[in-house]
Scaffold this motif. Sequence first.
Motif, PDB file in Angstrom:
ATOM      1  N   ARG A   1     -12.054 -10.761  -1.637  1.00 54.32           N
ATOM      2  CA  ARG A   1     -12.635  -9.474  -1.238  1.00 54.32           C
ATOM      3  C   ARG A   1     -14.141  -9.414  -1.509  1.00 54.32           C
ATOM      4  NH1 ARG A   1      -7.986  -5.201  -3.277  1.00 54.32           N
ATOM      5  NH2 ARG A   1      -6.260  -6.319  -2.329  1.00 54.32           N
ATOM      6  N   GLN A   2     -14.670 -10.495  -2.038  1.00 52.95           N
ATOM      7  CA  GLN A   2     -16.098 -10.617  -2.330  1.00 52.95           C
ATOM      8  C   GLN A   2     -16.578  -9.502  -3.260  1.00 52.95           C
ATOM      9  OE1 GLN A   2     -17.689 -10.831   1.695  1.00 52.95           O
ATOM     10  NE2 GLN A   2     -17.639 -13.059   1.594  1.00 52.95           N
ATOM     11  N   LEU A   3     -15.849  -9.335  -4.366  1.00 49.04           N
ATOM     12  CA  LEU A   3     -16.180  -8.315  -5.350  1.00 49.04           C
ATOM     13  C   LEU A   3     -16.524  -8.956  -6.684  1.00 49.04           C
ATOM     14  CD1 LEU A   3     -13.231  -5.817  -4.698  1.00 49.04           C
ATOM     15  CD2 LEU A   3     -15.571  -5.660  -3.830  1.00 49.04           C
ATOM     16  N   ASN A   4     -17.256  -8.205  -7.521  1.00 47.02           N
ATOM     17  CA  ASN A   4     -17.455  -8.638  -8.892  1.00 47.02           C
ATOM     18  C   ASN A   4     -16.425  -7.900  -9.758  1.00 47.02           C
ATOM     19  OD1 ASN A   4     -18.545  -6.071  -9.736  1.00 47.02           O
ATOM     20  ND2 ASN A   4     -20.525  -6.685  -8.863  1.00 47.02           N
ATOM     21  N   TRP A   5     -16.329  -8.289 -11.012  1.00 45.69           N
ATOM     22  CA  TRP A   5     -15.300  -7.708 -11.879  1.00 45.69           C
ATOM     23  C   TRP A   5     -15.524  -6.226 -12.121  1.00 45.69           C
ATOM     24  CZ3 TRP A   5     -10.839  -9.752 -12.174  1.00 45.69           C
ATOM     25  CH2 TRP A   5     -10.679 -11.132 -12.098  1.00 45.69           C
ATOM     26  N   LYS A   6     -16.772  -5.778 -12.152  1.00 45.68           N
ATOM     27  CA  LYS A   6     -17.060  -4.355 -12.333  1.00 45.68           C
ATOM     28  C   LYS A   6     -16.496  -3.557 -11.158  1.00 45.68           C
ATOM     29  CE  LYS A   6     -20.859  -1.209 -13.310  1.00 45.68           C
ATOM     30  NZ  LYS A   6     -22.284  -1.055 -13.526  1.00 45.68           N
TER      31      LYS A   6
ATOM     32  N   SER B   1      -1.163 -16.180   7.329  1.00 47.40           N
ATOM     33  CA  SER B   1      -1.205 -14.714   7.381  1.00 47.40           C
ATOM     34  C   SER B   1      -2.550 -14.153   6.907  1.00 47.40           C
ATOM     35  CB  SER B   1      -0.069 -14.133   6.542  1.00 47.40           C
ATOM     36  OG  SER B   1      -0.287 -14.417   5.163  1.00 47.40           O
ATOM     37  N   ASP B   2      -3.483 -15.020   6.555  1.00 50.43           N
ATOM     38  CA  ASP B   2      -4.792 -14.581   6.054  1.00 50.43           C
ATOM     39  C   ASP B   2      -5.643 -14.046   7.209  1.00 50.43           C
ATOM     40  OD1 ASP B   2      -7.390 -14.323   5.065  1.00 50.43           O
ATOM     41  OD2 ASP B   2      -7.233 -16.098   3.803  1.00 50.43           O
ATOM     42  N   PRO B   3      -5.996 -12.773   7.165  1.00 46.01           N
ATOM     43  CA  PRO B   3      -6.793 -12.201   8.260  1.00 46.01           C
ATOM     44  C   PRO B   3      -8.233 -12.715   8.292  1.00 46.01           C
ATOM     45  CG  PRO B   3      -6.528 -10.588   6.511  1.00 46.01           C
ATOM     46  CD  PRO B   3      -5.677 -11.780   6.151  1.00 46.01           C
ATOM     47  N   HIS B   4      -8.660 -13.399   7.246  1.00 36.75           N
ATOM     48  CA  HIS B   4     -10.016 -13.938   7.178  1.00 36.75           C
ATOM     49  C   HIS B   4     -10.132 -15.311   7.838  1.00 36.75           C
ATOM     50  CE1 HIS B   4     -10.969 -10.649   4.541  1.00 36.75           C
ATOM     51  NE2 HIS B   4      -9.986 -10.999   3.735  1.00 36.75           N
ATOM     52  N   LEU B   5      -9.004 -15.868   8.260  1.00 37.87           N
ATOM     53  CA  LEU B   5      -9.003 -17.192   8.881  1.00 37.87           C
ATOM     54  C   LEU B   5      -8.556 -17.092  10.334  1.00 37.87           C
ATOM     55  CD1 LEU B   5      -7.238 -19.312   6.100  1.00 37.87           C
ATOM     56  CD2 LEU B   5      -9.679 -19.293   6.656  1.00 37.87           C
ATOM     57  N   SER B   6      -9.211 -17.851  11.195  1.00 32.23           N
ATOM     58  CA  SER B   6      -8.730 -17.959  12.572  1.00 32.23           C
ATOM     59  C   SER B   6      -7.459 -18.802  12.553  1.00 32.23           C
ATOM     60  CB  SER B   6      -9.786 -18.629  13.453  1.00 32.23           C
ATOM     61  OG  SER B   6      -9.944 -19.994  13.072  1.00 32.23           O
TER      62      SER B   6
ATOM     63  N   GLU C   1      -6.925 -21.519  14.161  1.00 27.78           N
ATOM     64  CA  GLU C   1      -7.328 -22.927  14.050  1.00 27.78           C
ATOM     65  C   GLU C   1      -7.717 -23.276  12.609  1.00 27.78           C
ATOM     66  OE1 GLU C   1      -7.769 -21.432  18.099  1.00 27.78           O
ATOM     67  OE2 GLU C   1      -8.652 -20.734  16.244  1.00 27.78           O
ATOM     68  N   ALA C   2      -8.423 -22.375  11.936  1.00 29.31           N
ATOM     69  CA  ALA C   2      -8.834 -22.628  10.547  1.00 29.31           C
ATOM     70  C   ALA C   2      -7.620 -22.695   9.630  1.00 29.31           C
ATOM     71  CB  ALA C   2      -9.816 -21.553  10.076  1.00 29.31           C
ATOM     72  N   ALA C   3      -6.670 -21.799   9.840  1.00 23.27           N
ATOM     73  CA  ALA C   3      -5.457 -21.796   9.014  1.00 23.27           C
ATOM     74  C   ALA C   3      -4.678 -23.092   9.199  1.00 23.27           C
ATOM     75  CB  ALA C   3      -4.583 -20.593   9.359  1.00 23.27           C
ATOM     76  N   VAL C   4      -4.558 -23.553  10.428  1.00 21.68           N
ATOM     77  CA  VAL C   4      -3.851 -24.804  10.708  1.00 21.68           C
ATOM     78  C   VAL C   4      -4.583 -25.983  10.072  1.00 21.68           C
ATOM     79  CG1 VAL C   4      -3.214 -26.425  12.550  1.00 21.68           C
ATOM     80  CG2 VAL C   4      -2.699 -23.990  12.789  1.00 21.68           C
ATOM     81  N   ALA C   5      -5.910 -25.997  10.194  1.00 22.18           N
ATOM     82  CA  ALA C   5      -6.694 -27.096   9.618  1.00 22.18           C
ATOM     83  C   ALA C   5      -6.534 -27.146   8.102  1.00 22.18           C
ATOM     84  CB  ALA C   5      -8.165 -26.947  10.004  1.00 22.18           C
ATOM     85  N   LEU C   6      -6.624 -26.000   7.441  1.00 20.51           N
ATOM     86  CA  LEU C   6      -6.433 -25.961   5.984  1.00 20.51           C
ATOM     87  C   LEU C   6      -5.015 -26.360   5.607  1.00 20.51           C
ATOM     88  CD1 LEU C   6      -8.366 -22.746   4.915  1.00 20.51           C
ATOM     89  CD2 LEU C   6      -8.787 -25.082   4.125  1.00 20.51           C
ATOM     90  N   ASP C   7      -4.053 -25.879   6.366  1.00 21.18           N
ATOM     91  CA  ASP C   7      -2.661 -26.212   6.111  1.00 21.18           C
ATOM     92  C   ASP C   7      -2.441 -27.720   6.182  1.00 21.18           C
ATOM     93  OD1 ASP C   7       0.495 -25.688   7.761  1.00 21.18           O
ATOM     94  OD2 ASP C   7       0.076 -25.564   5.619  1.00 21.18           O
ATOM     95  N   GLN C   8      -2.971 -28.355   7.210  1.00 23.13           N
ATOM     96  CA  GLN C   8      -2.819 -29.805   7.365  1.00 23.13           C
ATOM     97  C   GLN C   8      -3.525 -30.561   6.239  1.00 23.13           C
ATOM     98  OE1 GLN C   8      -4.304 -30.322  11.355  1.00 23.13           O
ATOM     99  NE2 GLN C   8      -2.290 -29.988  12.270  1.00 23.13           N
ATOM    100  N   LEU C   9      -4.712 -30.095   5.852  1.00 25.92           N
ATOM    101  CA  LEU C   9      -5.460 -30.725   4.772  1.00 25.92           C
ATOM    102  C   LEU C   9      -4.697 -30.634   3.453  1.00 25.92           C
ATOM    103  CD1 LEU C   9      -8.157 -32.017   3.812  1.00 25.92           C
ATOM    104  CD2 LEU C   9      -8.957 -29.686   3.398  1.00 25.92           C
TER     105      LEU C   9
END
Length: 119
Positions: A23-28, A92-97, A99-107
């Motif tokens: 979520r690109q947040l800091n702890w505060k 299911s990550d909405p931040h990944l296309s 193609e990106a999800a498949v590439a990460l999955d394969q890696l």
Amino acid sequence: MSKAGWFDAEAFYAALDAARLGRQLNWKQVAAESGVSASTLTRMAQGKRPDVDGLAALAAWSGLNTNDFVRSVSETATKPEPLAMISTYLRSDPHLSDEAAVALDQLIKATYERLRKEA
């Protein structure tokens, strides 16, 4: 008396940190959004366990299921394979296309197979 089950606070904190980073947040900001004190988060970073209300607030904020962090001496229930869970989460990550999800999955699968210990 030996403990039959316990809460893996270290794993919960690591997953919480991943949610924070996603979520690109800091702890505060996490403290403000979740309603827990910054000192609770600091104590968790030092290996301490949150109180029940803090745990509930952080689970609600992050969407994490606290049952996923309950450990027991005898793991009799069938659990999904970690690799299957990773694949499901990536896809299911909405931040990944797609193609990106498949590439990460394969890696991850290729790396897993290479580093996997034989049972």
